[in-house]
Motif scaffolding. Sequence first.
Motif, short mmCIF file in Angstrom:
data_model
loop_
_atom_site.label_atom_id
_atom_site.label_comp_id
_atom_site.label_asym_id
_atom_site.label_seq_id
_atom_site.Cartn_x
_atom_site.Cartn_y
_atom_site.Cartn_z
N VAL A 163 -56.50 -24.83 22.24
CA VAL A 163 -55.09 -24.58 21.90
C VAL A 163 -54.88 -23.12 21.52
CG1 VAL A 163 -53.25 -25.14 20.26
CG2 VAL A 163 -54.70 -26.97 21.20
N TRP A 164 -55.78 -22.56 20.73
CA TRP A 164 -55.63 -21.15 20.31
C TRP A 164 -55.71 -20.21 21.52
CZ3 TRP A 164 -53.53 -22.94 16.59
CH2 TRP A 164 -54.12 -23.65 15.55
N VAL A 165 -56.60 -20.50 22.48
CA VAL A 165 -56.66 -19.65 23.68
C VAL A 165 -55.35 -19.73 24.46
CG1 VAL A 165 -57.84 -19.29 25.88
CG2 VAL A 165 -59.17 -19.88 23.86
N LEU A 166 -54.79 -20.93 24.55
CA LEU A 166 -53.52 -21.10 25.27
C LEU A 166 -52.40 -20.31 24.59
CD1 LEU A 166 -51.83 -22.51 27.43
CD2 LEU A 166 -51.55 -24.44 25.84
N LEU A 167 -52.29 -20.42 23.28
CA LEU A 167 -51.25 -19.68 22.56
C LEU A 167 -51.43 -18.18 22.73
CD1 LEU A 167 -51.03 -21.78 19.26
CD2 LEU A 167 -49.44 -21.78 21.19
N PHE A 168 -52.68 -17.72 22.67
CA PHE A 168 -52.94 -16.28 22.83
C PHE A 168 -52.53 -15.82 24.23
CE2 PHE A 168 -55.52 -12.73 24.18
CZ PHE A 168 -55.41 -11.85 23.10
N VAL A 226 -50.33 -16.98 26.22
CA VAL A 226 -48.89 -16.99 26.42
C VAL A 226 -48.20 -15.90 25.62
CG1 VAL A 226 -46.80 -18.36 26.07
CG2 VAL A 226 -48.84 -19.44 27.03
N ALA A 227 -48.64 -15.69 24.37
CA ALA A 227 -47.90 -14.82 23.46
C ALA A 227 -48.42 -13.40 23.38
CB ALA A 227 -47.89 -15.45 22.06
N PHE A 228 -49.65 -13.14 23.84
CA PHE A 228 -50.24 -11.81 23.62
C PHE A 228 -50.77 -11.20 24.92
CE2 PHE A 228 -50.62 -14.14 19.63
CZ PHE A 228 -50.06 -13.25 18.73
N VAL A 229 -49.93 -11.24 25.95
CA VAL A 229 -50.33 -10.65 27.22
C VAL A 229 -50.57 -9.15 27.08
CG1 VAL A 229 -49.64 -10.27 29.62
CG2 VAL A 229 -49.05 -12.41 28.47
N ASP A 230 -49.74 -8.49 26.30
CA ASP A 230 -49.87 -7.04 26.13
C ASP A 230 -51.22 -6.67 25.51
OD1 ASP A 230 -47.39 -6.71 27.19
OD2 ASP A 230 -46.35 -6.64 25.26
N VAL A 231 -51.72 -7.53 24.64
CA VAL A 231 -53.02 -7.26 24.01
C VAL A 231 -54.13 -7.32 25.05
CG1 VAL A 231 -54.69 -8.06 22.29
CG2 VAL A 231 -52.23 -8.13 21.78
N VAL A 232 -54.04 -8.28 25.96
CA VAL A 232 -55.05 -8.42 27.00
C VAL A 232 -55.10 -7.16 27.85
CG1 VAL A 232 -55.78 -9.75 29.01
CG2 VAL A 232 -54.85 -10.93 27.01
N GLN A 233 -53.95 -6.60 28.16
CA GLN A 233 -53.90 -5.43 29.03
C GLN A 233 -54.48 -4.18 28.37
OE1 GLN A 233 -50.26 -5.26 31.77
NE2 GLN A 233 -49.46 -6.34 29.99
N GLN A 234 -54.70 -4.20 27.07
CA GLN A 234 -55.28 -3.04 26.38
C GLN A 234 -56.81 -3.04 26.42
OE1 GLN A 234 -53.36 -0.54 25.19
NE2 GLN A 234 -51.68 -1.74 26.08
N ILE A 235 -57.42 -4.15 26.85
CA ILE A 235 -58.89 -4.25 26.84
C ILE A 235 -59.46 -3.43 27.98
CG2 ILE A 235 -60.85 -5.83 27.02
CD1 ILE A 235 -59.07 -8.02 25.89
N PRO A 236 -60.37 -2.51 27.72
CA PRO A 236 -60.98 -1.69 28.80
C PRO A 236 -61.93 -2.53 29.64
CG PRO A 236 -61.21 -0.65 26.63
CD PRO A 236 -60.79 -2.07 26.39
N MET A 237 -61.95 -2.26 30.93
CA MET A 237 -62.88 -2.94 31.82
C MET A 237 -64.33 -2.66 31.44
SD MET A 237 -61.24 -4.67 34.22
CE MET A 237 -62.35 -4.71 35.63
N ALA A 238 -64.61 -1.43 31.02
CA ALA A 238 -65.98 -1.08 30.64
C ALA A 238 -66.45 -1.86 29.42
CB ALA A 238 -66.09 0.42 30.38
N ALA A 239 -65.50 -2.22 28.53
CA ALA A 239 -65.87 -3.02 27.36
C ALA A 239 -66.35 -4.40 27.80
CB ALA A 239 -64.69 -3.14 26.41
N LEU A 240 -65.62 -5.02 28.75
CA LEU A 240 -66.05 -6.31 29.26
C LEU A 240 -67.37 -6.19 30.01
CD1 LEU A 240 -62.65 -7.74 30.52
CD2 LEU A 240 -63.82 -8.20 28.37
N ALA A 241 -67.57 -5.07 30.72
CA ALA A 241 -68.84 -4.85 31.41
C ALA A 241 -69.99 -4.78 30.41
CB ALA A 241 -68.77 -3.57 32.23
N GLY A 242 -69.78 -4.08 29.30
CA GLY A 242 -70.82 -4.02 28.28
C GLY A 242 -71.12 -5.39 27.70
#
Length: 741
Positions: free
Chosen positions: A325-330, A332-348
């Motif tokens: 449920v928390w992932v679903l709410l996030f 839906v409500a925090f798309v802008d936050v997701v777009q701030q995550i660097p690709m290199a951070a996920l690679a690390g």
Amino acid sequence: MSTDTDPARRIPFPGLSDLLRHDLPASIVVFLVALPLSIGLAVATGAPVAAGLLGAVIGGLVAGAFGGSALQVGGPTAGVTVAVAGSVHQFGWAVTCFITAGAGVLLVLFGLGRIGRGALAIAPVVVHAMLAGVGIALAVQQVHVLLGGQAPGSSWESLIRLPQALHAVRGGDLAVGLAMIVVLLGWRFAPAALRRVPAPLAAVVAATLVARLVPAEVTRISLHGMLFEKITLPALPSGGWGSVLLTMLTIAVIAGSETVLSTVAATRLRPGLRCDPDRELIGQGLATVTSGLLGGLPVAAVMVRGSTNVRAGARTRASAMLSGVWVLLFAVAFVDVVQQIPMAALAGLLIVIGLGLVRPAHIRLARRSGDLIVYAVTVLVVVFWNLVPGMLIGLALAFGLLLWRVSRVIVTAEPVAGSARWLVTVDGACTFLALPRLIAALDRVPERAPVTVEMTVDFLDHAAAEALHGWAAEHENSGGTVEFVEVGAARIEDLAAGPPARGQARRMLDEMLGPWRPGAPRDPIAAGITAYHRGHAHVMRPHLGALRDRQNPDALFVTCSDSRLVPNVFTSSGPGDLFTVRNIGNLVPSAGDSSVEAAIVYALDVLGVRSVVVCGHSGCGAMDALYHERTTGSGLDDWLAHGRGTLERFRRGHPVAESAAAAGFGEIDRLGMVNVAVQLETLARHDRVARAVAERGLVLSGLFFDIATARVLEITTDGIAEFADVASGVTAGSRESVVAR
């Protein structure tokens, strides 16, 4: 199995108290761990970011509700990343969704077919190697993303293009990725208050802050509109159904294996937690079907989520469902936050996760078990070819190694030292495959030599038996003698009754105890001696040969004459180890008995024993007579008089008696334990014993053999205690009470 006691079958909805105090906080911790992992795995496979979040949502809700473990959490897993990435590259994302749904159907069928526990029969070294290979392939590919480029399609291409990627490295992406890795690896050294925040979340936040501070350009996640606005529905493939079905099966097998292994491992984190692997497969399968139909990644039970949930204090399956449920709410409500995550951070993050699948403990286990070649080959094939060939080749190698071990036989032929006799030993599975080695060993035996053929085999076929009989007949015709000694589970005589079969592992024990069982011959001593000569005398000869002229026992062992006590059995000692003195009640008279005194003097002054042990036992007739002050009018009364001091100490309240009472022993057995402690005190006052203790560290020990449980307790002057398993450090207790020293 009742639903109120089995967590695996408990209803999904807990009481309000459990929900607020345990499950709600735990679900938030699991959500914080699952969020970056799900996004990173989606990016690594080439799927939409929403696919990873959908997998986390559905894994929490559907698998949490229908799974077979109350505390397991489903979601996207790194184990199937390579397979999914290959599917996206070959078929496209829409067909991959169809493949995901099909893999979910297979998982449900696996569960309904009750093969959940059967998955544990797959050689663990192959599963470990597959996961390690997937982890290495994932890490190698994500290195390019860490350097600011795109992940190549294969590990081989990743290695070839690595020099080019290093030449064109983007400093901003590299700084962000390294910051991510440093925080992930170093988070365990952070203060305890900070460690309450999951390491992946802390690392993503730190890397995102670094991305804002570095002056260079940093690549971020690219999204257009709401995450779930353009959910991709599955599409049927236009062809290549063989490859589609193979990919479907690959994802199902990997996800199923990881689900079963993770579920079983999670139960070990909390004693009493039970699970149903088959039901868990059904739950994860339903979640994977749902995820595939809605455009999400495959779902499996993942150890990192399950262990996080257990350690966070979750009590019911509501924690897993709430995390979805928390992932679903996030999302839906925090798309802008997701777009701030660097690709290199996920690679690390994925590099650390991938390399984490290569566990040194698994490599050490493979080396110790002789399976290192299976592990290495499986890893290399998975990394540089594909997951399916790696799994098949690994299983084939493991099966081949198993066959070699099972059919292996060791044959030796050597002269017996100081004798004209030769000893031929056959150990293992003696089949036609062993004939070249067997004949070569037999040919080394000289003509006319007396020979003992010692066979310790668990399988014997007609070809090997005929070869042995033919050689024996030829050797005896030339003037030699042949004695067959069969101490293994399989015997030559068994072949006359039917085809070759595995022998009974208890055969030797049955033969040793046979003369004493009901219906045995009327003279068990003679029958026992005959059985000893036939099957065990040759085993004793080498040990007794070294003791022919002198004994060198380790301990003076004072114990009762009771026929139920066999000290060499419960001390795992052999000929020459114990200098034993047995008498009624295992007494050590302080005066008036020259027999025990002579044994003490001889053991200490002549044999130089390193310890003295007094051993009592439960149900002792001497202690019963002493306790009830029975008299017989014979010399037995005079002997038991040496134990009156024990009775007085018992009635005054000895610490050993109190400790034994706490452990649930009756009065007669408590008196027997006090008797051991009192005899130890008597020995400690003996002048020769005291001198040996002071001068050369002689050790005094007390034991008590509990006949009902066949266990040995340690007796000191203060109390009783269970012996500890020296190899594992785990107390081997048979009683639930805690006994004090």
